[in-house]
Design a protein around this motif. Structure first.
Motif, PDB file in Angstrom:
ATOM      1  N   GLY A 267       0.804  -1.221   0.000  1.00  0.00           N
ATOM      2  CA  GLY A 267       0.000   0.000   0.000  1.00  0.00           C
ATOM      3  C   GLY A 267       0.835   1.268   0.000  1.00  0.00           C
ATOM      4  O   GLY A 267       0.684   2.134  -0.862  1.00  0.00           O
ATOM      5  N   CYS A 268       1.749   1.353   0.960  1.00  0.00           N
ATOM      6  CA  CYS A 268       2.519   2.592   1.128  1.00  0.00           C
ATOM      7  C   CYS A 268       3.973   2.466   0.675  1.00  0.00           C
ATOM      8  O   CYS A 268       4.665   3.462   0.552  1.00  0.00           O
ATOM      9  N   GLY A 269       4.426   1.222   0.465  1.00  0.00           N
ATOM     10  CA  GLY A 269       5.797   1.017   0.006  1.00  0.00           C
ATOM     11  C   GLY A 269       6.855   1.070   1.089  1.00  0.00           C
ATOM     12  O   GLY A 269       8.035   0.936   0.799  1.00  0.00           O
ATOM     13  N   GLN A 270       6.439   1.247   2.338  1.00  0.00           N
ATOM     14  CA  GLN A 270       7.384   1.325   3.446  1.00  0.00           C
ATOM     15  C   GLN A 270       7.572  -0.046   4.090  1.00  0.00           C
ATOM     16  O   GLN A 270       6.672  -0.872   4.064  1.00  0.00           O
ATOM     17  N   PHE A 271       8.729  -0.271   4.716  1.00  0.00           N
ATOM     18  CA  PHE A 271       8.938  -1.537   5.424  1.00  0.00           C
ATOM     19  C   PHE A 271       8.222  -1.558   6.764  1.00  0.00           C
ATOM     20  O   PHE A 271       7.879  -2.612   7.269  1.00  0.00           O
ATOM     21  N   ILE A 272       7.979  -0.408   7.340  1.00  0.00           N
ATOM     22  CA  ILE A 272       7.093  -0.265   8.491  1.00  0.00           C
ATOM     23  C   ILE A 272       5.872   0.472   7.955  1.00  0.00           C
ATOM     24  O   ILE A 272       5.945   1.656   7.623  1.00  0.00           O
ATOM     25  N   CYS A 273       4.752  -0.255   7.849  1.00  0.00           N
ATOM     26  CA  CYS A 273       3.565   0.295   7.200  1.00  0.00           C
ATOM     27  C   CYS A 273       3.087   1.576   7.868  1.00  0.00           C
ATOM     28  O   CYS A 273       2.983   1.655   9.093  1.00  0.00           O
ATOM     29  N   VAL A 274       2.792   2.573   7.026  1.00  0.00           N
ATOM     30  CA  VAL A 274       2.241   3.843   7.504  1.00  0.00           C
ATOM     31  C   VAL A 274       0.869   4.102   6.867  1.00  0.00           C
ATOM     32  O   VAL A 274       0.377   5.233   6.902  1.00  0.00           O
ATOM     33  N   CYS A 275       0.262   3.058   6.299  1.00  0.00           N
ATOM     34  CA  CYS A 275      -1.078   3.210   5.724  1.00  0.00           C
ATOM     35  C   CYS A 275      -2.054   3.578   6.826  1.00  0.00           C
ATOM     36  O   CYS A 275      -1.934   3.093   7.954  1.00  0.00           O
ATOM     37  N   PRO A 276      -3.046   4.403   6.536  1.00  0.00           N
ATOM     38  CA  PRO A 276      -4.080   4.707   7.520  1.00  0.00           C
ATOM     39  C   PRO A 276      -4.794   3.406   7.934  1.00  0.00           C
ATOM     40  O   PRO A 276      -4.943   2.486   7.123  1.00  0.00           O
ATOM     41  N   ASP A 277      -5.224   3.325   9.173  1.00  0.00           N
ATOM     42  CA  ASP A 277      -5.863   2.117   9.687  1.00  0.00           C
ATOM     43  C   ASP A 277      -7.094   1.708   8.883  1.00  0.00           C
ATOM     44  O   ASP A 277      -7.392   0.533   8.771  1.00  0.00           O
ATOM     45  N   GLU A 278      -7.806   2.669   8.312  1.00  0.00           N
ATOM     46  CA  GLU A 278      -9.024   2.341   7.578  1.00  0.00           C
ATOM     47  C   GLU A 278      -8.741   1.835   6.153  1.00  0.00           C
ATOM     48  O   GLU A 278      -9.653   1.427   5.449  1.00  0.00           O
ATOM     49  N   VAL A 279      -7.476   1.819   5.744  1.00  0.00           N
ATOM     50  CA  VAL A 279      -7.080   1.360   4.415  1.00  0.00           C
ATOM     51  C   VAL A 279      -6.424  -0.003   4.535  1.00  0.00           C
ATOM     52  O   VAL A 279      -5.518  -0.196   5.335  1.00  0.00           O
ATOM     53  N   LYS A 280      -6.901  -0.955   3.740  1.00  0.00           N
ATOM     54  CA  LYS A 280      -6.276  -2.286   3.716  1.00  0.00           C
ATOM     55  C   LYS A 280      -5.081  -2.217   2.767  1.00  0.00           C
ATOM     56  O   LYS A 280      -5.257  -1.969   1.572  1.00  0.00           O
ATOM     57  N   PRO A 281      -3.882  -2.428   3.272  1.00  0.00           N
ATOM     58  CA  PRO A 281      -2.704  -2.354   2.377  1.00  0.00           C
ATOM     59  C   PRO A 281      -2.678  -3.527   1.408  1.00  0.00           C
ATOM     60  O   PRO A 281      -3.191  -4.554   1.637  1.00  0.00           O
TER      61      PRO A 281
END
Length: 100
Positions: A86-100
């Protein structure tokens, strides 16, 4: 230590003929039954029961991948090897309401 590739090959050697004859759709029903058992163990099972149910779910998932000819190591590497899809980071920073 057993890798995902090792486990997929182990399941293939043990069960492939039966699994291929049953087909992916029927095998998926067995996976769903095991997921139900995992859900019950999550509610009231012991740690040992949880471990067994997680192993069963993984085995049936691997079985379907084998029947469909999917290399799970490659699939996991392709989807998650460069970070969160979703966000491309190794530690996800996607908003909680978004399924990565």
């Amino acid at each position: 230590m057993i890798t995902l590739a090792d486990f997929q090959e182990l399941i293939r050697k043990m069960y492939y003929e039966k699994d291929a004859a049953r087909g992916a759709e029927a095998t998926f029903l067995w996976l769903m039954e095991e997921i139900g058992e995992l859900a019950a163990a999550l509610r009231e099972g012991t740690r040992e029961e949880l471990a067994l149910e997680f192993a069963d779910v993984l085995a049936w998932l691997v079985t379907i991948a084998n029947v469909k000819g999917i290399d799970l190591t490659e699939a996991v590497r392709a989807k998650y090897g460069d970070g969160c899809p979703g966000c491309g980071q190794f530690i996800c920073v996607c908003p909680d309401e978004v399924k990565p």
